[in-house]
Design a protein around this motif. Structure first.
Motif, PDB file in Angstrom:
ATOM      1  N   ARG A 222       0.242   3.687  -5.283  1.00  0.00           N
ATOM      2  CA  ARG A 222       1.190   4.802  -5.349  1.00  0.00           C
ATOM      3  C   ARG A 222       2.155   4.535  -6.508  1.00  0.00           C
TER       4      ARG A 222
ATOM      5  N   ARG B 190       0.824  -1.217   0.000  1.00  0.00           N
ATOM      6  CA  ARG B 190       0.000   0.000   0.000  1.00  0.00           C
ATOM      7  C   ARG B 190       0.857   1.266   0.000  1.00  0.00           C
ATOM      8  N   ASP B 191       1.919   1.262   0.812  1.00  0.00           N
ATOM      9  CA  ASP B 191       2.741   2.463   0.968  1.00  0.00           C
ATOM     10  C   ASP B 191       4.053   2.392   0.193  1.00  0.00           C
TER      11      ASP B 191
ATOM     12  N   THR C 113      -5.542   3.097  -3.000  1.00  0.00           N
ATOM     13  CA  THR C 113      -5.053   3.817  -4.170  1.00  0.00           C
ATOM     14  C   THR C 113      -3.579   3.495  -4.374  1.00  0.00           C
TER      15      THR C 113
ATOM     16  N   ALA D  80       6.465   2.440  -3.272  1.00  0.00           N
ATOM     17  CA  ALA D  80       6.512   3.009  -4.623  1.00  0.00           C
ATOM     18  C   ALA D  80       6.316   1.876  -5.627  1.00  0.00           C
TER      19      ALA D  80
ATOM     20  N   SER E  76       4.871   5.342  -8.831  1.00  0.00           N
ATOM     21  CA  SER E  76       5.995   6.280  -8.887  1.00  0.00           C
ATOM     22  C   SER E  76       6.720   6.255 -10.222  1.00  0.00           C
TER      23      SER E  76
END
Length: 304
Positions: free
Chosen positions: A218, A189-190, A216, A192, A220
């Motif tokens: 992430r 979830r957190d 959502t 990149a 990168s």
């Protein structure tokens, strides 16, 4: 009035550009402009508005357009009937492909078809799945290798799956996730993420799975080449979402961690139009590709 003038006129209208129409027709742009000018002189009216950045059809041009298309279609149908009756396989096959077209040898398929049908001209272009689907529906392509998401086949197309494999989280050997047997989307979830851009089948699979999980992603790093994604992951820049077969081809540099839930899968399929005239050459190409695997065909009811 010549048929090529009508063909050039229709192409410019559809592409809204003389340059793009010339590239599509494999002719020089000045030739396209000159032929359309001759057509306009014969008709005594301007068919195209050239004053803006995009070429637009005039009111007279809009009235002429359906008749031009009908004339070209009649010629195409006439040729198809003759080829059908004589058993000839000739002409042109326009093929599209996604950049991540792995799991089988497309050059070998094209070369094998060319050996069987040397009188057929083959062209190949690359785009993302959404663009390829639009080109198939518009008749600009006869067949295309597209990426599917969750078996969702686009409306108006039939498909034959060539590759169906898991999508896995991909990291460098030194990443904390590298020792995990499986993970969930919540585990990254957190982190990149490294992914193909929107409009691709693999990205649609990822986005749909994240939406279902209520998170959502992430993102990168985005790139259209899966090899670039793999290189970014191998250098510790994030977690790449890639086909399992690609990761297994680089065991010393990449670690693949399957998703326990939800399972992400990537499919590459040959797609072609269900409706509309299909030339003997295009049918021969589709039949040859379908014969390479025993997967059943699927008619689309979804969208890409």
């Amino acid at each position: 009035m010549e048929l090529r003038q009508l063909e050039y006129f229709v192409a410019v209208v559809e592409e809204a550009s003389f340059t793009k129409a010339a590239a599509r027709l494999h002719v020089a742009q000045p030739g396209v402009s000159a032929q359309i000018r001759r057509l306009e002189r014969k008709l005594g009216q301007e068919l195209l508005d050239r004053s803006g950045r995009l070429v637009r059809v005039t009111e007279v041009g809009a009235a002429v357009l359906p008749y031009a298309r009908a004339a070209l279609a009649a010629i195409t149908d006439t040729r198809l009937v003759v080829d059908e009756l004589t058993g000839l396989v000739r002409g042109h096959v326009a093929v599209g492909m996604v950049p991540s077209c792995g799991g089988f040898s497309l050059p070998a398929l094209l070369a094998g078809f060319h050996e069987e049908h040397p009188s057929v001209e083959i062209t190949l272009s690359e785009a993302n799945s959404e663009e390829l689907v639009h080109s198939l529906r518009a008749g600009r392509l006869d067949a295309a290798f597209i990426a599917l998401s969750g078996g969702d086949v686009p409306v108006g197309l039939a498909t034959h799956v060539m590759v169906d494999e898991p999508l896995v989280a991909t990291v460098s050997p030194g990443d904390p996730l590298a020792t995990r047997g499986t993970i969930t989307l919540d585990d990254i979830r957190d982190r990149a993420l490294i992914s193909l851009p929107p409009g691709t089948g693999m990205r649609k699979s990822l986005d749909a799975a994240c939406a279902e999980a209520g998170l959502t992603p992430r993102i990168s790093f985005e790139a259209g080449n899966p090899g670039i994604l793999a290189e970014l992951a191998s250098r510790g820049l994030g977690v790449a979402i890639l086909p399992q077969s690609l990761v297994r081809s680089h065991p010393a540099r990449l670690c693949a961690i399957p998703f326990s839930y939800p399972e992400l899968r990537g499919q590459v399929a040959l797609g072609w139009r269900v409706d509309g005239p299909v030339s003997p050459a295009a049918r021969a190409f589709v039949d040859r590709v379908r014969s390479t695997t025993r997967q059943p065909d699927t008619v689309g009811a979804g969208t890409v």
